[in-house]
Design a protein around this motif. Structure first.
Motif, PDB file in Angstrom:
ATOM      1  N   ARG A  70       1.014  -1.277  -0.003  1.00  0.00           N
ATOM      2  CA  ARG A  70       0.047   0.079  -0.147  1.00  0.00           C
ATOM      3  C   ARG A  70       0.953   1.322  -0.123  1.00  0.00           C
ATOM      4  NH1 ARG A  70      -4.540  -0.123   4.456  1.00  0.00           N
ATOM      5  NH2 ARG A  70      -5.464   1.447   2.979  1.00  0.00           N
ATOM      6  N   LEU A  71       2.031   1.135   0.312  1.00  0.00           N
ATOM      7  CA  LEU A  71       3.066   2.255   0.540  1.00  0.00           C
ATOM      8  C   LEU A  71       3.963   2.439  -0.682  1.00  0.00           C
ATOM      9  CD1 LEU A  71       4.236   1.815   4.187  1.00  0.00           C
ATOM     10  CD2 LEU A  71       2.813   3.777   3.359  1.00  0.00           C
ATOM     11  N   SER A  72       3.616   1.550  -1.698  1.00  0.00           N
ATOM     12  CA  SER A  72       4.455   1.504  -2.977  1.00  0.00           C
ATOM     13  C   SER A  72       4.564   2.969  -3.568  1.00  0.00           C
ATOM     14  CB  SER A  72       4.190   0.404  -3.811  1.00  0.00           C
ATOM     15  OG  SER A  72       2.839   0.545  -4.257  1.00  0.00           O
ATOM     16  N   ASP A  73       3.574   3.411  -3.625  1.00  0.00           N
ATOM     17  CA  ASP A  73       3.591   4.760  -4.381  1.00  0.00           C
ATOM     18  C   ASP A  73       3.909   5.925  -3.791  1.00  0.00           C
ATOM     19  OD1 ASP A  73       2.636   3.480  -6.553  1.00  0.00           O
ATOM     20  OD2 ASP A  73       0.564   3.662  -6.480  1.00  0.00           O
ATOM     21  N   LEU A  74       4.194   5.936  -2.385  1.00  0.00           N
ATOM     22  CA  LEU A  74       4.352   6.954  -1.461  1.00  0.00           C
ATOM     23  C   LEU A  74       5.800   7.734  -1.750  1.00  0.00           C
ATOM     24  CD1 LEU A  74       3.226   8.746   0.729  1.00  0.00           C
ATOM     25  CD2 LEU A  74       4.314   6.915   2.361  1.00  0.00           C
ATOM     26  N   PRO A  75       6.907   7.063  -1.940  1.00  0.00           N
ATOM     27  CA  PRO A  75       7.849   7.682  -2.318  1.00  0.00           C
ATOM     28  C   PRO A  75       7.910   8.849  -3.328  1.00  0.00           C
ATOM     29  CG  PRO A  75       8.621   5.399  -1.838  1.00  0.00           C
ATOM     30  CD  PRO A  75       6.914   5.530  -1.854  1.00  0.00           C
ATOM     31  N   ALA A  76       7.377   8.335  -4.408  1.00  0.00           N
ATOM     32  CA  ALA A  76       7.232   9.152  -5.764  1.00  0.00           C
ATOM     33  C   ALA A  76       6.063  10.260  -5.362  1.00  0.00           C
ATOM     34  CB  ALA A  76       6.427   8.281  -6.787  1.00  0.00           C
ATOM     35  N   ARG A  77       5.264  10.232  -4.550  1.00  0.00           N
ATOM     36  CA  ARG A  77       4.331  11.112  -4.098  1.00  0.00           C
ATOM     37  C   ARG A  77       4.915  12.101  -3.168  1.00  0.00           C
ATOM     38  NH1 ARG A  77      -0.397   8.367  -1.566  1.00  0.00           N
ATOM     39  NH2 ARG A  77      -1.203  10.540  -1.361  1.00  0.00           N
ATOM     40  N   ALA A  78       5.695  11.527  -2.222  1.00  0.00           N
ATOM     41  CA  ALA A  78       6.441  12.519  -1.273  1.00  0.00           C
ATOM     42  C   ALA A  78       7.497  13.171  -2.224  1.00  0.00           C
ATOM     43  CB  ALA A  78       7.108  11.321  -0.436  1.00  0.00           C
ATOM     44  N   GLY A  79       8.226  12.619  -3.126  1.00  0.00           N
ATOM     45  CA  GLY A  79       9.191  13.279  -3.898  1.00  0.00           C
ATOM     46  C   GLY A  79       8.506  14.398  -4.628  1.00  0.00           C
ATOM     47  N   ARG A  80       7.324  14.271  -5.308  1.00  0.00           N
ATOM     48  CA  ARG A  80       6.500  15.224  -6.034  1.00  0.00           C
ATOM     49  C   ARG A  80       6.227  16.235  -5.219  1.00  0.00           C
ATOM     50  NH1 ARG A  80       2.450  12.054  -8.084  1.00  0.00           N
ATOM     51  NH2 ARG A  80       0.966  12.860  -6.348  1.00  0.00           N
ATOM     52  N   ALA A  81       5.696  15.966  -3.832  1.00  0.00           N
ATOM     53  CA  ALA A  81       5.118  17.073  -2.963  1.00  0.00           C
ATOM     54  C   ALA A  81       6.307  17.857  -2.228  1.00  0.00           C
ATOM     55  CB  ALA A  81       4.184  16.283  -1.913  1.00  0.00           C
ATOM     56  N   GLY A  82       7.629  17.385  -2.220  1.00  0.00           N
ATOM     57  CA  GLY A  82       8.656  17.954  -1.520  1.00  0.00           C
ATOM     58  C   GLY A  82       8.486  17.553   0.084  1.00  0.00           C
ATOM     59  N   ALA A  83       7.920  16.375   0.321  1.00  0.00           N
ATOM     60  CA  ALA A  83       7.686  16.040   1.626  1.00  0.00           C
ATOM     61  C   ALA A  83       8.730  14.803   2.052  1.00  0.00           C
ATOM     62  CB  ALA A  83       6.271  15.529   1.980  1.00  0.00           C
ATOM     63  N   PRO A  84       9.546  15.301   2.968  1.00  0.00           N
ATOM     64  CA  PRO A  84      10.649  14.283   3.669  1.00  0.00           C
ATOM     65  C   PRO A  84      10.109  13.228   4.446  1.00  0.00           C
ATOM     66  CG  PRO A  84      10.799  16.448   4.602  1.00  0.00           C
ATOM     67  CD  PRO A  84       9.940  16.461   3.421  1.00  0.00           C
ATOM     68  N   LEU A  85       9.927  12.067   3.966  1.00  0.00           N
ATOM     69  CA  LEU A  85       9.382  10.977   4.703  1.00  0.00           C
ATOM     70  C   LEU A  85      10.380   9.950   5.033  1.00  0.00           C
ATOM     71  CD1 LEU A  85       5.845  10.830   2.981  1.00  0.00           C
ATOM     72  CD2 LEU A  85       6.276  11.767   5.276  1.00  0.00           C
ATOM     73  N   HIS A  86      10.280   8.703   6.069  1.00  0.00           N
ATOM     74  CA  HIS A  86      10.872   7.691   6.158  1.00  0.00           C
ATOM     75  C   HIS A  86       9.916   6.369   6.402  1.00  0.00           C
ATOM     76  CE1 HIS A  86      14.779   5.460   7.210  1.00  0.00           C
ATOM     77  NE2 HIS A  86      13.896   4.779   7.973  1.00  0.00           N
ATOM     78  N   LEU A  87      10.081   5.703   5.166  1.00  0.00           N
ATOM     79  CA  LEU A  87       9.242   4.294   5.259  1.00  0.00           C
ATOM     80  C   LEU A  87       9.871   3.429   6.358  1.00  0.00           C
ATOM     81  CD1 LEU A  87       7.935   6.123   2.811  1.00  0.00           C
ATOM     82  CD2 LEU A  87       7.488   3.948   1.908  1.00  0.00           C
ATOM     83  N   LEU A  88       9.071   2.685   6.981  1.00  0.00           N
ATOM     84  CA  LEU A  88       9.616   1.708   7.838  1.00  0.00           C
ATOM     85  C   LEU A  88       8.904   0.546   7.311  1.00  0.00           C
ATOM     86  CD1 LEU A  88       8.963   3.120  11.554  1.00  0.00           C
ATOM     87  CD2 LEU A  88      11.036   3.307   9.819  1.00  0.00           C
ATOM     88  N   ASP A  89       9.854  -0.558   7.164  1.00  0.00           N
ATOM     89  CA  ASP A  89       9.665  -1.800   6.682  1.00  0.00           C
ATOM     90  C   ASP A  89       9.557  -2.727   7.889  1.00  0.00           C
ATOM     91  OD1 ASP A  89      12.279  -2.484   6.941  1.00  0.00           O
ATOM     92  OD2 ASP A  89      12.606  -2.346   5.033  1.00  0.00           O
ATOM     93  N   ASP A  90       9.199  -4.105   7.430  1.00  0.00           N
ATOM     94  CA  ASP A  90       8.976  -4.913   8.686  1.00  0.00           C
ATOM     95  C   ASP A  90      10.512  -5.177   9.533  1.00  0.00           C
ATOM     96  OD1 ASP A  90       6.667  -5.274   8.210  1.00  0.00           O
ATOM     97  OD2 ASP A  90       6.681  -7.183   6.697  1.00  0.00           O
ATOM     98  N   ALA A  91      11.632  -5.092   8.753  1.00  0.00           N
ATOM     99  CA  ALA A  91      12.873  -5.260   9.126  1.00  0.00           C
ATOM    100  C   ALA A  91      13.212  -3.935  10.108  1.00  0.00           C
ATOM    101  CB  ALA A  91      13.901  -5.380   8.123  1.00  0.00           C
ATOM    102  N   GLU A  92      12.782  -2.719   9.723  1.00  0.00           N
ATOM    103  CA  GLU A  92      13.193  -1.576  10.343  1.00  0.00           C
ATOM    104  C   GLU A  92      11.541  -1.245  10.910  1.00  0.00           C
ATOM    105  OE1 GLU A  92      15.472   2.512   9.693  1.00  0.00           O
ATOM    106  OE2 GLU A  92      14.336   1.646   7.972  1.00  0.00           O
ATOM    107  N   GLY A  93      11.194  -2.016  12.002  1.00  0.00           N
ATOM    108  CA  GLY A  93       9.768  -1.815  12.189  1.00  0.00           C
ATOM    109  C   GLY A  93       9.569  -0.722  13.227  1.00  0.00           C
ATOM    110  N   PRO A  94       8.542   0.068  13.537  1.00  0.00           N
ATOM    111  CA  PRO A  94       7.978   0.897  14.333  1.00  0.00           C
ATOM    112  C   PRO A  94       8.681   0.755  15.950  1.00  0.00           C
ATOM    113  CG  PRO A  94       6.257   0.316  13.254  1.00  0.00           C
ATOM    114  CD  PRO A  94       7.043  -0.802  13.050  1.00  0.00           C
ATOM    115  N   GLU A  95       8.755  -0.501  16.273  1.00  0.00           N
ATOM    116  CA  GLU A  95       9.091  -0.925  17.727  1.00  0.00           C
ATOM    117  C   GLU A  95      10.684  -0.522  17.744  1.00  0.00           C
ATOM    118  OE1 GLU A  95       5.456  -2.632  17.616  1.00  0.00           O
ATOM    119  OE2 GLU A  95       7.049  -2.709  16.345  1.00  0.00           O
TER     120      GLU A  95
END
Length: 393
Positions: free
Chosen positions: A257-282
């Motif tokens: 569901r997050l696959s398009d977010l990096p491109a959308r964030a780049g278009r918006a100029g919005a710095p984000l960090h995506l957390l995958d299962d290996a780098e989880g929220p905990e």
């Protein structure tokens, strides 16, 4: 395509939907095998299909048949359109009315009433009455109709006035939406938005006005570490990034569901960090604010996704409530001392909203609810619920 041919196509698509295929998939498959259909034809057919799904019970009642053909016949009768102008039997048109259909045409069934007229599943009506009180009838009627299209002006790229002007230059008309200072309602040529230069440049994002209003409620502070725990497509992450400078982390159990977010964030100029299962929220906790926009019935957005109304069962609602409880418990453990847990759903049901907050507070007496807000379609956008929770000092 003629109007009759468009209705014939809708009949076939609705039959596939009634047989269990998702409407979007049925529409896509039809378009792939009927490449002669132009964009205007595809858009018109889509509108016919989704309006028939929204009004499934009442349209079936008016025709006496819950089939693709029956739903289209019921839709024409609801619109007081002579079915004979569509069911002509001409090339690409639906077959003429049968004797039985013609008989009901000369002696129409009584007008739908009660839950049938409101296109509401019987088992859901008491839950909606409990949640909405004297607004229930008006909300249910609103859910029978197409939702407005809203945009969020991305303040990282443009002011509201600049975005309005850029859209207007491309023939896209908008007006301010009162629920959020950066929300615009599209009043003309909504289908041009995603191919517009303004959209490509990141000036605007498609986002419901009530969803924007939920983000406006969040008590954000500059530089805070923020986790969007159930980020989905990431719309609220982008909206938070546009509010102020933050360290935003986005995670979803379904990474696709997050696959398009990096491109959308780049278009918006919005710095984000995506957390995958290996780098989880905990592993990245604690966070100053955790937003848990939990999976839910979607009852507040049934105008946009009407299939969900008919797929929801009492058993599934019970499962969703259990999932929401577990998400709240998980999210609370990720919040830093003095931090905030924000819970949100696009649901109208108290079972998923205030009941879940009450259950959480019963389990966690060291937390309090500072604010809760329910938006409904009567506010002009989708139905959303939001609650702001803090640990008690």
């Amino acid at each position: 395509m003629t109007p009759a041919a468009r209705h014939a196509a809708a009949i076939g698509i609705l039959d596939r939907w009634l047989a269990g295929e998702a409407a979007e998939k049925a529409l896509t498959n039809w378009a792939r095998t009927n490449r002669y259909a132009g964009s205007g034809d595809r858009a018109a057919i889509r509108d016919i299909v989704f309006q028939s799904i929204r009004c499934r019970r009442s349209f079936a009642h008016l025709s006496g048949a819950e089939t693709g053909r029956g739903l289209i016949l019921g839709a024409l009768r609801a619109a007081q359109t002579d079915p004979a102008t569509v069911f002509t039997g001409d090339r690409f048109a639906p077959a003429p009315l049968t004797d039985a259909e013609f008989a009901t045409e000369t002696a129409l069934p009584p007008a739908p009433s009660g839950n049938v007229a409101l296109d509401c599943p019987d088992w859901l009506r008491p839950l909606l009455d409990r949640a909405l009180g004297d607004q229930a009838l008006a909300v249910l009627e609103a859910l029978r109709h197409r939702a407005p299209v809203f945009l969020r002006v991305n303040s990282l790229r443009a002011t509201v006035d600049q975005a309005v002007a850029a859209l207007q230059a491309e023939g896209i008309d908008t007006r301010p939406a009162p629920l959020s200072p950066r929300a615009l309602e599209v009043t003309g040529n909504a289908r041009r938005v995603q191919t517009s230069a303004a959209f490509a440049a990141g000036l605007v994002e498609l986002q419901d006005a009530a969803s924007q209003a939920v983000v406006d409620l969040l008590p954000l502070t500059a530089g805070a570490r923020v986790l969007d725990l159930c980020a989905g497509g990431g719309g609220k992450s982008l909206a938070m990034a546009a509010r102020m400078s933050l360290q935003i982390f986005a995670h979803d159990i379904d990474a696709g569901r997050l696959s398009d977010l990096p491109a959308r964030a780049g278009r918006a100029g919005a710095p984000l960090h995506l957390l995958d299962d290996a780098e989880g929220p905990e592993r990245m906790a604690p966070f100053d604010l955790v937003l848990a926009d939990a999976p839910c019935s979607g009852s507040g957005s049934w105008r946009r996704a009407p299939e969900a109304k008919w797929r929801l069962t009492a058993e599934r609602l019970t499962q969703l409530c259990a999932i929401q409880d577990s998400i709240l418990t998980r999210a609370a453990a990720l919040v830093a001392p003095g931090g905030v847990l924000a819970y949100a759903t696009c649901s109208l049901l108290e079972d998923e909203n205030s009941d879940r907050i009450a259950a959480f507070l019963d389990r966690h007496p060291d937390w309090r609810c500072d604010l809760s807000r329910q938006f409904t379609p009567l506010d002009g956008a989708d139905g959303f619920f939001a609650a702001i929770l803090r640990r008690v000092d």
